[in-house]
Design a protein around this motif. Structure first.
Motif, PDB file in Angstrom:
ATOM      1  N   GLY A  61      -8.517  -4.070  -3.498  1.00  0.00           N
ATOM      2  CA  GLY A  61      -7.276  -4.278  -2.750  1.00  0.00           C
ATOM      3  C   GLY A  61      -6.180  -3.639  -3.576  1.00  0.00           C
ATOM      4  O   GLY A  61      -6.155  -3.782  -4.798  1.00  0.00           O
ATOM      5  N   PHE A  62      -5.307  -2.880  -2.923  1.00  0.00           N
ATOM      6  CA  PHE A  62      -4.281  -2.168  -3.675  1.00  0.00           C
ATOM      7  C   PHE A  62      -2.912  -2.759  -3.361  1.00  0.00           C
ATOM      8  O   PHE A  62      -2.581  -3.003  -2.210  1.00  0.00           O
ATOM      9  CB  PHE A  62      -4.313  -0.677  -3.323  1.00  0.00           C
ATOM     10  CG  PHE A  62      -3.876   0.203  -4.456  1.00  0.00           C
ATOM     11  CD1 PHE A  62      -4.810   0.880  -5.231  1.00  0.00           C
ATOM     12  CD2 PHE A  62      -2.533   0.354  -4.775  1.00  0.00           C
ATOM     13  CE1 PHE A  62      -4.422   1.684  -6.295  1.00  0.00           C
ATOM     14  CE2 PHE A  62      -2.130   1.150  -5.836  1.00  0.00           C
ATOM     15  CZ  PHE A  62      -3.079   1.816  -6.596  1.00  0.00           C
ATOM     16  N   VAL A  63      -2.136  -3.018  -4.420  1.00  0.00           N
ATOM     17  CA  VAL A  63      -0.772  -3.512  -4.227  1.00  0.00           C
ATOM     18  C   VAL A  63       0.174  -2.466  -4.796  1.00  0.00           C
ATOM     19  O   VAL A  63       0.037  -2.058  -5.947  1.00  0.00           O
ATOM     20  CB  VAL A  63      -0.562  -4.865  -4.944  1.00  0.00           C
ATOM     21  CG1 VAL A  63       0.866  -5.352  -4.763  1.00  0.00           C
ATOM     22  CG2 VAL A  63      -1.551  -5.893  -4.413  1.00  0.00           C
ATOM     23  N   PHE A  64       1.092  -1.997  -3.939  1.00  0.00           N
ATOM     24  CA  PHE A  64       1.954  -0.888  -4.335  1.00  0.00           C
ATOM     25  C   PHE A  64       3.319  -1.390  -4.801  1.00  0.00           C
ATOM     26  O   PHE A  64       3.758  -2.465  -4.407  1.00  0.00           O
ATOM     27  CB  PHE A  64       2.188   0.051  -3.150  1.00  0.00           C
ATOM     28  CG  PHE A  64       0.932   0.565  -2.523  1.00  0.00           C
ATOM     29  CD1 PHE A  64       0.381   1.770  -2.922  1.00  0.00           C
ATOM     30  CD2 PHE A  64       0.291  -0.155  -1.524  1.00  0.00           C
ATOM     31  CE1 PHE A  64      -0.777   2.249  -2.330  1.00  0.00           C
ATOM     32  CE2 PHE A  64      -0.864   0.319  -0.933  1.00  0.00           C
ATOM     33  CZ  PHE A  64      -1.397   1.524  -1.337  1.00  0.00           C
ATOM     34  N   GLN A  65       3.976  -0.540  -5.598  1.00  0.00           N
ATOM     35  CA  GLN A  65       5.334  -0.912  -6.009  1.00  0.00           C
ATOM     36  C   GLN A  65       6.255  -0.999  -4.791  1.00  0.00           C
ATOM     37  O   GLN A  65       7.083  -1.880  -4.691  1.00  0.00           O
ATOM     38  CB  GLN A  65       5.860   0.134  -7.000  1.00  0.00           C
ATOM     39  CG  GLN A  65       7.231  -0.210  -7.544  1.00  0.00           C
ATOM     40  CD  GLN A  65       7.716   0.811  -8.573  1.00  0.00           C
ATOM     41  OE1 GLN A  65       7.001   1.737  -8.937  1.00  0.00           O
ATOM     42  NE2 GLN A  65       8.919   0.624  -9.053  1.00  0.00           N
ATOM     43  N   GLN A  66       6.042  -0.068  -3.826  1.00  0.00           N
ATOM     44  CA  GLN A  66       6.921  -0.037  -2.637  1.00  0.00           C
ATOM     45  C   GLN A  66       6.400  -0.886  -1.485  1.00  0.00           C
ATOM     46  O   GLN A  66       6.763  -0.677  -0.351  1.00  0.00           O
ATOM     47  CB  GLN A  66       7.107   1.390  -2.128  1.00  0.00           C
ATOM     48  CG  GLN A  66       8.115   2.204  -2.889  1.00  0.00           C
ATOM     49  CD  GLN A  66       7.479   2.885  -4.095  1.00  0.00           C
ATOM     50  OE1 GLN A  66       6.249   2.875  -4.247  1.00  0.00           O
ATOM     51  NE2 GLN A  66       8.297   3.457  -4.945  1.00  0.00           N
ATOM     52  N   PHE A  67       5.531  -1.793  -1.745  1.00  0.00           N
ATOM     53  CA  PHE A  67       4.957  -2.723  -0.755  1.00  0.00           C
ATOM     54  C   PHE A  67       4.131  -2.028   0.328  1.00  0.00           C
ATOM     55  O   PHE A  67       3.043  -2.461   0.665  1.00  0.00           O
ATOM     56  CB  PHE A  67       6.027  -3.597  -0.074  1.00  0.00           C
ATOM     57  CG  PHE A  67       7.154  -4.037  -0.967  1.00  0.00           C
ATOM     58  CD1 PHE A  67       6.889  -4.535  -2.248  1.00  0.00           C
ATOM     59  CD2 PHE A  67       8.477  -3.951  -0.561  1.00  0.00           C
ATOM     60  CE1 PHE A  67       7.927  -4.940  -3.081  1.00  0.00           C
ATOM     61  CE2 PHE A  67       9.515  -4.351  -1.393  1.00  0.00           C
ATOM     62  CZ  PHE A  67       9.240  -4.846  -2.657  1.00  0.00           C
ATOM     63  N   ASN A  68       4.716  -0.942   0.921  1.00  0.00           N
ATOM     64  CA  ASN A  68       4.022  -0.223   1.990  1.00  0.00           C
ATOM     65  C   ASN A  68       3.532  -1.114   3.117  1.00  0.00           C
ATOM     66  O   ASN A  68       2.368  -1.062   3.513  1.00  0.00           O
ATOM     67  CB  ASN A  68       2.838   0.568   1.422  1.00  0.00           C
ATOM     68  CG  ASN A  68       3.300   1.814   0.706  1.00  0.00           C
ATOM     69  OD1 ASN A  68       4.349   2.354   1.031  1.00  0.00           O
ATOM     70  ND2 ASN A  68       2.532   2.253  -0.269  1.00  0.00           N
ATOM     71  N   LEU A  69       4.445  -1.896   3.673  1.00  0.00           N
ATOM     72  CA  LEU A  69       4.077  -2.675   4.866  1.00  0.00           C
ATOM     73  C   LEU A  69       4.436  -1.846   6.095  1.00  0.00           C
ATOM     74  O   LEU A  69       5.302  -0.976   6.034  1.00  0.00           O
ATOM     75  CB  LEU A  69       4.863  -3.990   4.888  1.00  0.00           C
ATOM     76  CG  LEU A  69       4.629  -4.919   3.696  1.00  0.00           C
ATOM     77  CD1 LEU A  69       5.510  -6.164   3.807  1.00  0.00           C
ATOM     78  CD2 LEU A  69       3.160  -5.332   3.597  1.00  0.00           C
ATOM     79  N   LEU A  70       3.736  -2.114   7.210  1.00  0.00           N
ATOM     80  CA  LEU A  70       4.101  -1.437   8.453  1.00  0.00           C
ATOM     81  C   LEU A  70       5.421  -2.021   8.940  1.00  0.00           C
ATOM     82  O   LEU A  70       5.551  -3.227   9.078  1.00  0.00           O
ATOM     83  CB  LEU A  70       3.045  -1.670   9.536  1.00  0.00           C
ATOM     84  CG  LEU A  70       1.696  -0.993   9.364  1.00  0.00           C
ATOM     85  CD1 LEU A  70       0.844  -1.262  10.596  1.00  0.00           C
ATOM     86  CD2 LEU A  70       1.856   0.494   9.160  1.00  0.00           C
ATOM     87  N   PRO A  71       6.412  -1.162   9.178  1.00  0.00           N
ATOM     88  CA  PRO A  71       7.691  -1.688   9.644  1.00  0.00           C
ATOM     89  C   PRO A  71       7.555  -2.241  11.067  1.00  0.00           C
ATOM     90  O   PRO A  71       6.608  -1.911  11.777  1.00  0.00           O
ATOM     91  CB  PRO A  71       8.614  -0.467   9.621  1.00  0.00           C
ATOM     92  CG  PRO A  71       7.711   0.702   9.720  1.00  0.00           C
ATOM     93  CD  PRO A  71       6.401   0.299   9.094  1.00  0.00           C
TER      94      PRO A  71
END
Ligand code: ADP
Length: 649
Positions: A86-96
């Protein structure tokens, strides 16, 4: 469980090579909590992305869960992304514009395990966001967004969580919460690999790896791997459930619809592009065809297989004279008996005359004809009757009127039995001629038909007739009879050979009709071409919007791939979206096109009708354009590595 051997990564930037990783070898045990540290640009993120299967190394070997990753085909890699990490990004990268719950459940869409809602909401509870399940990222704080992202990373129960500066964008309170969450997950047996450059964060890790210039410079273990961590993880993984094509497609349809609805204006514009194109094609083809049909019916109502013989001009001693080739009644008989293949012939005298009835005047054309004219010209009266042979013989003053005369002189009333005056001579009206419409500027209904002998002996006072209308029995005889007519008449009237060419004229209606049909065909082709251009313009519009849409969503594609979407999942999603847009536009376009057709048909009086093939052409063409141009960029994007797609702006 993760073995890295001599991995390098080189980025090409124009002419120069950037060596982000220069031969890294590491082993990471299950249940460990590893912090990767180092100054900015030292290669930490690159390493994390390679371990997280989001990017591939330039050389070296990476083994995750006993599999050599660099040798895996694209689909297996996607499966690994789903199941192992599972990858967690600094910029969250959620679907707007998508709720927290749906964001968390996104990876399940591709792995299809268990009940989405339940699992996603229990994970949201775990990260303390149960009450925020239906909020979109824009309505959440940074820390909350990151917690949603962690819940998303957890949804497929991965063995490893990779976090690339997960607290880089957060305030210190949120930072603490996120770190606590990661420690807790580690205690439950999940391996955590975290990229950071803050020392205090590294303190909670069990092992700290420091990097510089793409190399590992130190690797220190602070504490042993927790015992229970090793035990607690159940290593058996749920296999992906079998794919069910119909259900898959249905789910993709739902997703597609969802993303179309979140971009309403763009969707409306795409639909509009197709709508206009399809409507134009449907309407233009229908109108073109209607015009053609109406010309054809008009022409055929004039009579079929018709030849018209007229006198031409001859020159006697240099003076133009028509006397030699003057036609009279005896020629009619001679022609129909002397030339093979003629079924009927009628003399015609054509004069302009002033007619009057009950104080009203009208200038119209008077045609003296013989009985066969009724058949030759398809002119059986719609009311009343044609004149008889006796009436012709005894030069009765009877006549049949055309629709225009009925309208102008009688104001539309039934004129049968009335007496009108032609050049002051009284005529009894015995019938009404069928409506023939206009051909060009000529009104074919502005006439009165009278017996030929009445015309000769009561109106013109001369035996001379203007033309002989001849019906040929078979179409294929038309040309031959036409030629025979010239030679027959030249011989009959003793026309000298030098004059033979111009003494008589024969008009061939069939050839005139051919010309008309050809012209109207050309016209409707022209209309269709114009419509096709508008469809093409519509198509280019869709292509443009699709390209923009895909380019804009490259990031989204990257994210979907990062959570384990197969390339074909991405393709299907865009295909479904294109098809929905095209189909919507197509159906609306057909409706609009039919309306336009109906309106134009009513205005012009043409028998316009929407044909099935025009609908098919319009739909296939526009959908094709929409799909092809939507798929092409989507395919390009689906081939990018997840991290490349994610990095795109
Ligand atoms: P860190 O995470 O330690 O800041 P990175 O792994 O992001 O470092 O980057 C390592 C090196 O690779 C840097 O010099 C960076 O400029 C370069 N780099 C990273 N990503 C790319 C890329 N996509 N294209 C070109 N160079 C890159």
């Amino acid at each position: 469980m993760i073995h890295i051997h001599n991995i390098t990564k080189t980025y090409r930037l124009g002419q120069t090579d950037v060596h982000a990783l220069c031969g890294i070898s590491l082993t990471i045990e299950q249940g460990d909590f590893v912090a990767i540290m180092g100054p900015s640009g030292s290669g930490k993120s690159t390493l994390a992305q390679i371990i997280g299967l989001l990017d591939s190394p330039t050389s070296g070997s990476l083994i995750v869960a006993d599999k050599e990753v660099s040798k895996l085909p694209e689909e297996e890699l996607a499966l690994m992304r789903r199941q192992e990490v599972g990858f967690v990004f600094q910029q969250f990268n959620l679907l707007p514009r998508t709720s927290a719950l749906k964001n968390v459940a996104l990876p399940l869409f591709y792995s299809k395990t268990g009940s989405e809602e339940e699992r996603a909401s229990s994970l949201l509870e775990k990260v303390g966001l149960k009450t925020r399940a239906h909020h979109t990222p824009a309505e959440l704080s940074g820390g909350q967004q990151q917690r949603v992202a962690i819940a998303r990373a957890l949804i497929n129960s991965p063995r490893v969580i990779l976090a690339d500066e997960p607290t880089g964008n957060l305030d210190s309170q949120s930072e603490k919460e996120i770190l606590a969450l990661l420690s807790e997950l580690n205690q439950q047996g999940i391996t955590i690999i975290m990229v950071t450059h803050e020392d205090e964060i590294a303190e909670i890790a069990h092992r700290v790896i420091r990097m510089r210039d793409g190399k590992v410079v130190s690797d220190i273990r602070n504490r042993p791997i927790a015992e229970h961590a090793l035990l607690s993880l159940n290593s058996s993984k749920e296999a992906d459930s079998k794919s069910q094509p119909i259900k898959d497609l249905w789910e993709h349809f739902g997703q597609g619809l969802n993303s179309l609805l979140t971009n309403k204006i763009r969707t409306a514009l795409s639909v509009l592009g197709i709508l206009i194109g399809v409507a134009a094609v449907v309407a233009m083809l229908a109108v073109g065809r209607g015009a053609q049909k109406s010309i054809e019916t008009q022409l055929s109502s004039l009579g079929s297989n018709l030849l018209v013989l007229r006198q031409g001009s001859t020159r006697v001693a240099g003076v133009s004279s028509a006397a030699a080739s003057t036609l009279n009644l005896s020629d009619v008989d001679a022609v129909s008996k002397g030339i093979y293949g003629i079924s009927r012939a009628s003399p015609v005298i054509n004069t302009k005359a002033q007619v009057s009835w009950s104080g009203k005047n009208w200038a119209t054309s008077i045609q003296g004809v013989d009985l066969p004219w009724e058949q030759i010209r398809n002119s059986t009266p719609t009311q009343g009757r044609f004149f008889t042979a006796e009436e012709n013989q005894s030069r009765e003053r009877v006549g049949l009127v055309g629709a225009t005369v009925v309208k102008e002189l009688f104001g539309g009333r039934n004129p049968i039995g009335e007496t009108l005056k032609i050049n002051k001579i009284s005529f009894l009206i015995i019938g009404i001629l069928p409506v023939k419409g206009n051909s060009g500027f000529r009104d074919n209904d502005d006439l009165i038909v009278i017996p030929i002998k009445t015309s000769i002996y009561r109106l013109s006072g001369s035996e001379r007739i203007d033309s002989i209308e001849i019906e040929v029995r078979k179409v294929e005889d038309l040309d031959r009879v036409e030629n025979d007519l010239y030679s027959f008449m030249n011989a009959r009237k003793n026309i000298p050979a030098s004059q033979a060419e111009n003494a008589f004229m024969v008009n061939n209606l069939a050839s005139i009709r051919d010309t008309f049909t050809q012209t109207s065909k050309t016209m409707s082709m022209l209309l269709a071409a114009i419509a096709a251009i508008s469809l093409l313009v519509g198509g280019i519009g869709i292509m443009n919007i699709m390209l923009v849409s895909v380019t804009e969503r490259t990031k989204e594609i990257g994210l979907r791939k990062a959570v384990g979407a197969f390339p074909r999942d991405i393709l299907t999603q865009f295909l479904v979206e294109s098809v929905v847009v095209s189909a919507l536009g197509g159906v609306a376009g057909i409706a609009l096109g039919s309306l336009i057709t109906l309106a134009l048909g009513t205005i012009t009086g043409w028998a316009t009708s929407v044909s099935f093939d025009s609908i098919a052409i319009a739909l296939v063409f526009s959908c094709g354009i929409g799909i092809i141009f939507g798929i092409y960029p989507a395919q390009k994007a689906s081939k990018l590595s997840p991290i490349q797609a994610l990095r795109s702006e």
